[in-house]
Enzyme design. Structure first.
Site, PDB file in Angstrom:
ATOM      1  N   TYR A 156       0.951  -1.301   0.128  1.00 13.04           N
ATOM      2  CA  TYR A 156       0.034   0.094  -0.169  1.00 13.04           C
ATOM      3  C   TYR A 156       0.768   1.251  -0.143  1.00 13.04           C
ATOM      4  O   TYR A 156       0.777   1.994  -0.794  1.00 13.04           O
ATOM      5  CB  TYR A 156      -0.986  -0.020   1.137  1.00 13.04           C
ATOM      6  CG  TYR A 156      -1.922   1.141   1.334  1.00 13.04           C
ATOM      7  CD1 TYR A 156      -2.988   1.098   0.383  1.00 13.04           C
ATOM      8  CD2 TYR A 156      -1.762   2.233   2.231  1.00 13.04           C
ATOM      9  CE1 TYR A 156      -3.805   2.045   0.450  1.00 13.04           C
ATOM     10  CE2 TYR A 156      -2.739   3.237   2.259  1.00 13.04           C
ATOM     11  CZ  TYR A 156      -3.758   3.196   1.283  1.00 13.04           C
ATOM     12  OH  TYR A 156      -4.518   4.177   1.437  1.00 13.04           O
ATOM     13  N   GLY A 159       3.209   1.640  -3.165  1.00 17.06           N
ATOM     14  CA  GLY A 159       2.010   1.580  -4.219  1.00 17.06           C
ATOM     15  C   GLY A 159       1.716   3.265  -4.473  1.00 17.06           C
ATOM     16  O   GLY A 159       1.664   3.604  -5.270  1.00 17.06           O
ATOM     17  N   ARG A 197     -10.641  -1.421  10.234  1.00 16.91           N
ATOM     18  CA  ARG A 197      -9.891  -0.419  10.666  1.00 16.91           C
ATOM     19  C   ARG A 197     -10.429  -0.123  12.102  1.00 16.91           C
ATOM     20  O   ARG A 197     -11.694  -0.537  12.384  1.00 16.91           O
ATOM     21  CB  ARG A 197      -9.984   0.815   9.719  1.00 16.91           C
ATOM     22  CG  ARG A 197      -9.305   0.870   8.639  1.00 16.91           C
ATOM     23  CD  ARG A 197      -9.138   1.982   7.776  1.00 16.91           C
ATOM     24  NE  ARG A 197     -10.346   1.800   6.895  1.00 16.91           N
ATOM     25  CZ  ARG A 197     -10.505   2.420   5.610  1.00 16.91           C
ATOM     26  NH1 ARG A 197      -9.483   3.291   5.584  1.00 16.91           N
ATOM     27  NH2 ARG A 197     -11.516   2.384   5.081  1.00 16.91           N
ATOM     28  N   GLY A 216      -1.710  -3.985  20.686  1.00 22.41           N
ATOM     29  CA  GLY A 216      -0.541  -3.478  21.424  1.00 22.41           C
ATOM     30  C   GLY A 216      -0.893  -2.837  22.499  1.00 22.41           C
ATOM     31  O   GLY A 216      -2.165  -3.085  23.151  1.00 22.41           O
ATOM     32  N   ARG A 288       0.876   9.435  14.376  1.00 26.08           N
ATOM     33  CA  ARG A 288       0.542  10.032  13.257  1.00 26.08           C
ATOM     34  C   ARG A 288      -0.433  11.351  13.413  1.00 26.08           C
ATOM     35  O   ARG A 288      -1.565  11.339  14.210  1.00 26.08           O
ATOM     36  CB  ARG A 288      -0.265   9.075  12.288  1.00 26.08           C
ATOM     37  CG  ARG A 288      -0.675   9.743  10.809  1.00 26.08           C
ATOM     38  CD  ARG A 288      -1.651   8.751  10.184  1.00 26.08           C
ATOM     39  NE  ARG A 288      -0.581   7.592   9.822  1.00 26.08           N
ATOM     40  CZ  ARG A 288      -1.252   6.376   9.474  1.00 26.08           C
ATOM     41  NH1 ARG A 288      -2.219   6.118   9.285  1.00 26.08           N
ATOM     42  NH2 ARG A 288      -0.237   5.344   8.911  1.00 26.08           N
TER      43      ARG A 288
HETATM   44  N1  UDP Z   1      -6.054  -0.902  15.848  1.00 28.27           N
HETATM   45  C1  UDP Z   1      -6.478  -1.514  17.109  1.00 28.27           C
HETATM   46  N2  UDP Z   1      -7.613  -2.376  17.053  1.00 28.27           N
HETATM   47  C2  UDP Z   1      -8.330  -2.760  15.911  1.00 28.27           C
HETATM   48  C3  UDP Z   1      -8.025  -2.197  14.528  1.00 28.27           C
HETATM   49  C4  UDP Z   1      -7.052  -1.170  14.519  1.00 28.27           C
HETATM   50  O1  UDP Z   1      -6.028  -1.312  17.973  1.00 28.27           O
HETATM   51  O2  UDP Z   1      -9.172  -3.451  16.174  1.00 28.27           O
HETATM   52  C5  UDP Z   1      -5.085   0.011  15.710  1.00 28.27           C
HETATM   53  C6  UDP Z   1      -4.049  -0.366  14.696  1.00 28.27           C
HETATM   54  O3  UDP Z   1      -3.063  -1.147  15.069  1.00 28.27           O
HETATM   55  C7  UDP Z   1      -3.478   1.062  14.565  1.00 28.27           C
HETATM   56  C8  UDP Z   1      -4.538   1.813  14.802  1.00 28.27           C
HETATM   57  O4  UDP Z   1      -5.644   1.345  15.445  1.00 28.27           O
HETATM   58  O5  UDP Z   1      -2.216   1.003  15.274  1.00 28.27           O
HETATM   59  C9  UDP Z   1      -5.188   2.587  13.396  1.00 28.27           C
HETATM   60  O6  UDP Z   1      -5.497   1.193  12.552  1.00 28.27           O
HETATM   61  P1  UDP Z   1      -6.308   1.365  11.319  1.00 28.27           P
HETATM   62  O7  UDP Z   1      -6.393   0.071  10.754  1.00 28.27           O
HETATM   63  O8  UDP Z   1      -7.513   2.182  11.515  1.00 28.27           O
HETATM   64  O9  UDP Z   1      -5.601   2.433  10.457  1.00 28.27           O
HETATM   65  P2  UDP Z   1      -4.035   2.562   9.983  1.00 28.27           P
HETATM   66  O10 UDP Z   1      -3.754   4.085  10.605  1.00 28.27           O
HETATM   67  O11 UDP Z   1      -3.222   1.741  10.600  1.00 28.27           O
HETATM   68  O12 UDP Z   1      -3.916   2.596   8.474  1.00 28.27           O
END
Ligand code: UDP
Length: 340
Positions: A156, A159, A197, A216, A288
């Site tokens: 991603y 890309g 997400r 985490g 971020r």
């Molecule tokens: N995340 C989480 N639980 C979930 C899905 C995502 O804790 O069920 C965390 C993921 O590890 C990341 C953040 O939430 O640190 C945002 O993840 P997302 O997939 O929404 O978007 P990203 O910014 O990583 O593309």
């Protein structure tokens, strides 16, 4: 396709989450809109509230394949082409990484070629992922990023980086008039229940009383932009005249940890779901937040929808989607009010 009065606007990826809101906003503004989507992650249901509009057309095709004849015809001269065609949720884009990478590279090349031929403005939906796990915080457009080129997110991130490269090569060569939005985390109605997400996962888990999955420690940060704000930014960028602006961050600069987000959703829903921790995905960015001073200066744009309001609307949307079908046979999954 129907005969058109004015030059239409092509939205590749228009059946996706952001794409469908963009199509709807363009139609509301009086444009003729053609939505091109492979429906790999986009859904016809996202188009439901406007697909009967005579100024709207849907073309099912994959941007990795040669463009459909109707779009290659010399008579097809869109005024603008938005390229949002790419899965954007990590589990979705990692499911078929080769296809994800090719979608960004081949798809962008095909649509840039069309923009060149038709003298259309080309708008690329790029991403905050071009910054990878950023060493510069908040992220400014001049930062080149910190992306692992061989990791599971690379299909991603790289890309989109390659798509930006190609887009700015076309601009440098005078082959296309381009705009590039670096889109940060966006949420709102029309996200899929199984999107994967964090916003959709946490809201659906809270509403269903299921365990909330925090990857985490939950100390990683993101900054969440409501979809109507994001679409407003995209429209302003696409209409910006004058000197080529280069890439522009679009996102909400209010930063919170994943744990903060979970707390807010639990408060809003009154859910008693338990929180469970899962392993942090490989290369998950630790923080971020967009620096949006360029968007403010160049586009006069800043988000206006507070997180509390956006989350309320998103919870209401998922609440309707997850509700059991009504007794009269109407499937509530297609019924919720989708206005952004
Ligand atoms: N995340 C989480 N639980 C979930 C899905 C995502 O804790 O069920 C965390 C993921 O590890 C990341 C953040 O939430 O640190 C945002 O993840 P997302 O997939 O929404 O978007 P990203 O910014 O990583 O593309």
């Amino acid at each position: 396709m129907v005969e058109r009065r004015s030059r239409p606007i092509l939205v590749a990826g228009g059946a996706g989450f952001i794409g469908s809101h963009l199509c709807e906003a363009l139609l509301a503004d009086g444009a003729d809109v053609i939505c091109l989507d492979s429906l790999r992650t986009g859904r016809r249901a996202n188009l439901k509230s406007f697909e009967r509009e005579p100024r709207f057309d849907f073309v099912e095709a994959d941007v990795v394949a040669p463009l459909p004849a109707a779009l290659k015809a010399a008579s097809f001269r869109p005024a603008a082409i938005f390229n949002l065609a790419c899965p954007a949720s990590p589990p979705h884009y990692m499911a078929d990484p080769e296809h994800t990478l090719l979608t960004s590279i081949i798809g962008t090349r095909a649509l840039l070629g069309l923009a060149e031929r038709a003298a259309a403005r080309f708008v690329l939906a790029s991403t905050s992922e071009v910054y990878g796990d950023p060493a510069v915080h908040p992220q400014v457009e001049t930062y080149w990023g910190n992306v692992n080129p061989i990791g599971p997110r690379a299909c991603y991130d790289e890309g989109k980086r390659a798509a930006e490269t190609l887009t700015f090569d076309y601009e440098r060569a005078g082959r296309a008039d381009v705009r590039v939005a670096r889109i940060f985390n966006t949420y709102g109605p029309r996200m899929q229940v199984d999107d994967g997400r964090v916003v959709s996962n946490v809201i659906c888990q809270a509403l269903q009383g299921a365990d909330i999955t925090v990857y985490g420690e939950g100390s990683q940060t993101r900054s969440f932009c409501y979809v109507s704000d994001l679409v407003d930014g995209l429209l302003r960028l696409s209409r910006h005249e004058g000197e080529a602006p280069g890439p522009i961050n679009l996102g909400n600069p209010i930063e919170l940890t994943v744990s903060d987000l979970v707390r807010r959703v639990l408060d809003l829903t009154g859910s008693s779901s338990a929180i469970v921790h899962r392993p942090l995905p490989v290369d998950d960015p630790t923080r971020r937040r967009p620096d949006i001073s360029k968007a403010e200066r160049v586009l006069g744009w800043a988000p206006t929808v507070p997180l509390a309001t956006g989350l309320e609307r998103t919870v209401a949307y998922f609440d309707a989607v997850l509700a059991p079908p009504r007794r009269n046979g109407r499937d509530s999954r297609t019924a919720p009010g989708l206005s952004a």
